[in-house]
Design an enzyme around this catalytic site. Structure first.
Site, PDB file in Angstrom:
ATOM      1  N   ASP A  13       0.896  -1.163   0.033  1.00  0.00           N
ATOM      2  CA  ASP A  13      -0.107  -0.187  -0.010  1.00  0.00           C
ATOM      3  C   ASP A  13       0.950   1.320  -0.003  1.00  0.00           C
ATOM      4  OD1 ASP A  13      -1.942  -1.780   0.405  1.00  0.00           O
ATOM      5  OD2 ASP A  13      -2.087  -1.616   2.681  1.00  0.00           O
TER       6      ASP A  13
HETATM    7  N1  URA Z   1      -1.108  -5.811   4.377  1.00  0.00           N
HETATM    8  C1  URA Z   1      -1.624  -4.627   4.146  1.00  0.00           C
HETATM    9  O1  URA Z   1      -2.498  -4.104   4.776  1.00  0.00           O
HETATM   10  N2  URA Z   1      -0.911  -3.572   3.563  1.00  0.00           N
HETATM   11  C2  URA Z   1       0.407  -3.885   2.741  1.00  0.00           C
HETATM   12  O2  URA Z   1       0.870  -3.060   2.157  1.00  0.00           O
HETATM   13  C3  URA Z   1       0.719  -5.101   2.954  1.00  0.00           C
HETATM   14  C4  URA Z   1       0.013  -6.094   3.598  1.00  0.00           C
END
Ligand code: URA
Length: 243
Positions: free
Chosen positions: A104
């Site tokens: 993310d």
């Molecule tokens: N889990 C999440 O919530 N975000 C990420 O970027 C990776 C795993």
């Protein structure tokens, strides 16, 4: 592995996919001696001889990088809104590499980048058991009961999460933040955040510290290093675990 002709051309750095399509349509590309004018034709870059304007395409050198993605950077090859993407950190790298999976925008940490489509597919195959470890900091106190539930499985809207390994690393009275480590092998969208949101916790900070046997050791935020041959071989071992 067979790929569309324009993709093979762009992977070799000849042109963007769009421009490659135009070159194909203009009759400038031969595959095994035959002029091909249909862009969708599949070729195997390992076996087929692709010649553009009379010059044979060289096989692209495979590249593998371990990147420490900073927070705020988007995991995409191209962003329509012109925001900072992971690609902005690889301007000096020749050839077209791309991220293996995604983190993310607000997640930092370990992200693999490569131009090896076969390895990327192996690692991202659904059901593949590649462990990913995240350092998680959440606002509030996370009880033992919740830690156990996180480890056992959470009923998210896209199904129950597989068992995870959860380690409690302490609660800071001053900041009111609980620190933990969680290891999962699934790669669902925003999975770790959603697991904590299920209990009403807001994830304050999320950092991927380990991917398979690879760690961030020695790689500063925003920096990257090449994988060693041993490490590449180690990642290819996941192919044998194909479900
Ligand atoms: N889990 C999440 O919530 N975000 C990420 O970027 C990776 C795993």
């Amino acid at each position: 592995m067979s790929e569309r002709l324009q993709k093979v051309m762009s992977n070799c750095g000849v042109a963007s996919r769009r421009a490659a399509e135009e070159m194909i349509a203009a009759g400038r590309v031969r595959v095994n001696g035959v002029v091909i004018k249909t862009p969708g034709v599949k070729v195997n870059p390992e076996k087929d001889i692709v010649v553009v304007d009379g010059k044979r395409l060289e096989k692209p050198v495979k590249q593998y990088y371990l990147f420490n993605k900073p927070k705020g950077v988007i995991t995409t090859v191209k962003d329509e809104r012109d925001r900072t993407t992971v690609m902005d950190y690889f301007c000096k790298v020749k050839g077209r590499i791309y991220p293996v999976g995604r983190l993310d925008q607000n997640t930092e940490g370990l992200l693999l980048m490569t131009n090896d489509g076969e390895l990327a597919n192996i690692l991202m195959h659904p059901g593949r058991l590649v462990d990913k470890t995240y350092a998680v900091r959440v606002k509030g106190r996370v009880s033992d009961v919740i830690l156990k539930k996180l480890a056992d499985g959470i009923p998210l809207d896209d199904g129950m999460t597989a068992p995870a390994v959860v380690t409690y690393n302490g609660f800071d009275d001053k900041t009111g933040i609980t620190e933990m480590e969680i290891t999962i092998h699934e790669g669902r969208n925003r999975q770790v955040r959603r697991m904590f949101e299920y209990f009403g916790f807001r994830v304050h900070n999320l950092r991927r510290t380990q991917y398979a046997f690879l760690t961030l050791n020695g790689v500063k935020r925003g920096a990257y290093r090449r994988l060693t041959r041993e490490e590449i071989r180690g990642l290819y071992k996941y192919k044998q675990e194909q479900p």
